[in-house]
Design an enzyme around this catalytic site. Structure first.
Site: not given
Length: 456
Positions: A329-331, A427
């Site tokens: 996720e994200c980072g 993502g």
């Protein structure tokens, strides 16, 4: 179930909620109380400040992510064994979905959890106008649940008169004031407050602040409010359980620290064994890992360290391409790219699982709550249903993926997102597992298949 509790809310962001909440938590701990704490909404950093004070993990309560029963269940589960629960609100008291609805607001959390509310007013630049300000919040919703007021940045000289006028004219308890604290404030950066460990002598400062609050707040009256909170029916939530225990490697260090503790607890309740590791400091994945979780954080601030740890980058790349299930996720998603920029725009080599680059932007991209649903088959399947999530990032990617579609609530805007190649879901969206327990369960089932030698 008896859960003594109150919720600290305010009329707007920047009113002092987090600092005052931490001060009250410290005061309660100093009194020998065993305290549990919660943050309304999807915020990661405020609970870290709570945790620094109470010595245990703080949790989130979010009525967009979870239905009413699940929200109360999470409150009950995490309040067990404690004397009092303190919930910190989010944004302005009535600010919820899309800025146009009270759903998922602090008010909504208070209503769903039947929690009394203590309202913080930042009185800077106000005197008698405080009454008009308060009157609006008290009357906007008849069931506001606001039962006490704290006057922040209030002059000690003016306070007695303001307290008298508010209690006489608005018939609500004024529970004290917080004087202007010149040497204590919480700095921010692009994703919110700086991390607790970055503030020098934070614990000493909060202890000193709590001592001030013992003099200026009526904490005994606040404890009485908590004791008078409505009892809750005990909820037994149905959670599927795997007899086999897949070992899941969870990235956790300075770069990867945005974790919903209840996501991890749910995985453990489903049968997973979690093993934390550091993509910065360790050389490779844990030896017995059968699945991988890469959550968000500030990888851009540790881009050099992550890039220079070549053995870890290689270990993660080989594991994912070899079929090890991964949710990023994200980072964590940014780390899987070929390159990722730091805050100065300099690119650094990363794990190289995703062809493309993660790059810095000047503004928030695709900010806020979303509901995502699969478009293409991947480890969660096409029939897994919708799962709720949120995005909050000043970075973007040349390859965001298109295995899922994200839709903003109460808005027409939507977009494709998330990679699903290999056995990977990667993502920008931060997923909240309790909103659809099928998704984490299917991830764990894929990890068991990987253990048995089944390839992609």
């Amino acid at each position: 179930m008896r859960v003594p509790r109150f919720l600290i809310a305010a009329g707007a962001s920047g009113s002092g909620k987090t600092l005052i909440t931490c001060g009250i938590l410290q005061a309660l701990c100093s009194r020998g109380k065993k305290v549990s704490s919660f943050k309304c909404g999807p915020d990661y950093i405020d609970p870290m400040f709570h945790s620094r004070v109470i010595g245990t993990k703080s949790r989130n309560l979010d009525t967009f992510f979870t239905d009413e029963e699940t929200t109360r269940y999470l409150l009950e589960q995490n309040a067990k064994g404690t004397d009092i629960s303190v919930i910190e609100g989010v944004m302005g008291y009535y600010d919820g979905l899309g800025g146009i609805d009270t759903k998922a607001s602090a008010y909504d959390v208070g209503k769903v959890t039947r929690t009394p509310v203590i309202f913080v007013v930042n009185t800077k630049g106000m005197s008698l106008s405080v009454l008009a300000y308060l009157k609006g919040f008290l009357e906007y919703k008849k069931d506001s649940r606001i039962c006490g007021v704290i006057l922040n940045q209030m002059s000690p000289m003016l306070y007695p008169e303001m307290k008298k006028r508010i209690e006489e004219e608005l018939h609500i308890a004024v529970l004290g004031y917080v004087p202007k604290m010149e040497n204590l404030f919480l700095e921010s950066r692009h994703l919110g407050l700086v991390m607790p460990q970055e503030i020098k002598s934070l614990n000493e400062k909060l202890t000193e602040f709590a001592q001030t609050l013992e003099q200026t707040l009526e904490i005994d009256r606040m404890l009485k409010i908590a004791e008078e909170a409505e009892e809750l029916e005990e909820i037994d939530l149905e959670i599927p359980y795997l007899r086999e225990q897949p070992v899941i490697a969870v990235a956790r260090d300075e770069a990867f620290c945005f974790v919903y503790e209840d996501n991890l607890e749910l995985l453990k309740k489903m049968g997973a064994k979690l093993e934390e590791f550091s993509p910065i400091h360790d050389k490779e994945l844990p030896e017995k890992a059968e699945g991988l979780l890469l959550y968000g954080g500030y990888p851009e601030l540790a881009a050099r360290e992550l890039s220079e740890n070549e053995s870890m980058r290689k270990s993660i790349r080989q594991a994912i391409i070899g079929g090890m299930p991964c949710m990023a996720e994200c980072g964590g998603f940014m780390y899987l790219h070929e390159t990722m920029e730091d805050m100065e725009g300099k690119p650094w080599s990363m794990a190289g699982v995703i062809e493309g680059r993660a790059y810095h932007t000047e503004k928030l991209g695709r900010f806020g709550y979303i509901e995502i649903e699969a478009k293409k088959d991947q480890i969660a399947g096409l029939d897994g249903g919708k799962i709720r999530a949120h995005e909050f990032h000043y970075f973007d990617s040349t390859s965001c993926g298109d295995f899922f579609h994200a839709q903003k609530p109460l808005r027409k805007r939507g977009w494709d997102c998330i990679h699903g190649e290999y056995r990977m879901i990667a993502g920008f969206p931060h997923l909240y597992y309790y909103s659809n327990r099928k998704i984490p369960m299917r991830f764990l089932e894929a990890c068991i298949e990987f253990r048995k030698g089944k390839t992609v």
